[in-house]
Enzyme design. Structure first.
Site, PDB file in Angstrom:
ATOM      1  N   ASP A 193       1.018  -1.099   0.056  1.00  0.00           N
ATOM      2  CA  ASP A 193      -0.032   0.032   0.284  1.00  0.00           C
ATOM      3  C   ASP A 193       1.153   0.917   0.010  1.00  0.00           C
ATOM      4  OD1 ASP A 193      -2.660  -1.267  -0.125  1.00  0.00           O
ATOM      5  OD2 ASP A 193      -2.851  -1.221   2.424  1.00  0.00           O
TER       6      ASP A 193
ATOM      7  N   LYS B  97      -5.553  -2.625  -7.204  1.00  0.00           N
ATOM      8  CA  LYS B  97      -6.315  -1.268  -6.222  1.00  0.00           C
ATOM      9  C   LYS B  97      -7.743  -0.985  -6.947  1.00  0.00           C
ATOM     10  CE  LYS B  97      -3.537  -3.162  -3.329  1.00  0.00           C
ATOM     11  NZ  LYS B  97      -3.641  -4.049  -1.458  1.00  0.00           N
TER      12      LYS B  97
ATOM     13  N   ARG C   5      -2.551   1.272  -9.728  1.00  0.00           N
ATOM     14  CA  ARG C   5      -1.555   2.076  -8.932  1.00  0.00           C
ATOM     15  C   ARG C   5      -0.086   2.310  -9.674  1.00  0.00           C
ATOM     16  NH1 ARG C   5      -3.286   1.075  -3.084  1.00  0.00           N
ATOM     17  NH2 ARG C   5      -4.843   2.302  -3.221  1.00  0.00           N
TER      18      ARG C   5
ATOM     19  N   ARG D  64      -4.561   6.595  -2.121  1.00  0.00           N
ATOM     20  CA  ARG D  64      -3.373   6.719  -1.707  1.00  0.00           C
ATOM     21  C   ARG D  64      -2.912   7.497  -2.426  1.00  0.00           C
ATOM     22  NH1 ARG D  64      -2.326   3.751   2.364  1.00  0.00           N
ATOM     23  NH2 ARG D  64      -3.839   1.859   3.026  1.00  0.00           N
TER      24      ARG D  64
END
Length: 254
Positions: free
Chosen positions: A141, A168, A172, A214
């Site tokens: 993560d 995700k 990402r 994120r």
């Protein structure tokens, strides 16, 4: 599966190809579960759990943004209090330390089996490294924010074995590469990761969060430590895991 195993007769055994985060095991054991780990296998038998009071540590993944911000900023010193230090979650601290970050832990404690402490971070002189293998599940993560740290590190950083990132909230790998390039980063997309040539200053630009919390927070830290102004379209995505992220960012500005 572990919670179900505590409520059925006989022994339940869970096999893990790679050790995963063990918050559940720790909390259940603190509540009286008959549970044990042997290498990559977890065993549990029927248990009578007892309610307990717990002070939940600060989320390690959320703290990672501030750790990177202080590590990359040329004149920074931050103390992040009450951060969870579960060894299945502190891979980012280990990677940054290997890169040359100035990180130390004070006031260590354990509550309900969960270790925590205050994380002190000061500006560091980072260098590029290779990040791959069994470490990846522990930092999966945090890879977008680690990619940002690599932009400020001397030399080349290679991230491999992280193909899970493509599944995700966004892809990402692709999104991190795309947005960091907008800021002037020298970063290439690999099938299972990224290759980053660091040591260059980043400059502000207009970026998008891809509706990924994120990515949004990584871009926020990038804007904090880059030259000029950065605008993030869809910055509210940070609310998914860190509703007051932008307030926290404002609070640390000198």
């Amino acid at each position: 599966l572990l919670i179900a195993g505590a409520n059925v007769e006989g022994q339940t055994t869970v096999h893990e190809p790679v050790a995963s985060r063990d918050h559940t095991e720790r909390m259940m054991k603190a509540m009286g579960a008959n549970i044990q780990r042997i290498d990559s296998t977890i065993q549990i038998t029927k248990s009578n759990l007892t309610a307990i009071d717990i002070k939940v540590p600060g989320d390690t993944s959320s703290a990672s943004f501030w750790v990177v911000a202080a590590s990359c900023h040329p004149d920074a010193s931050l103390c992040i209090k009450g951060v969870g230090l579960n060894p299945t979650r502190t891979g980012l601290f280990e990677v940054l330390t290997a890169m040359g970050a100035n990180i130390r832990i004070e006031n260590r404690r354990v509550e309900a089996g969960e270790p925590s402490g205050d994380v002190l971070v000061e500006s560091g002189n980072l260098k590029g490294i290779e990040i791959s293998g069994e470490l990846i599940p522990r930092i999966i993560d945090e890879i977008p924010i680690l990619a940002l740290a690599a932009c400020f590190a001397r030399g080349k950083t290679i991230i491999r074995n992280a193909e899970e990132l493509r599944l995700k909230e966004s892809d990402r790998i692709s999104c991190t590469v795309q947005e960091l390039r907008k800021l002037g980063a020298d970063v290439a997309e690999l099938t299972d990761g990224m290759e980053i040539n660091g040591g260059k200053y980043l400059s502000g630009n207009e970026c998008i969060s891809h509706s990924d919390h994120r990515i949004s927070m990584t871009l926020g830290i990038a804007g904090l430590i880059s030259k000029g102004k950065t605008t993030i379209i869809g910055s509210e995505a940070a609310d998914v895991s860190y509703p007051n992220f932008w307030d926290s960012l404002l609070s640390i500005q000198a």
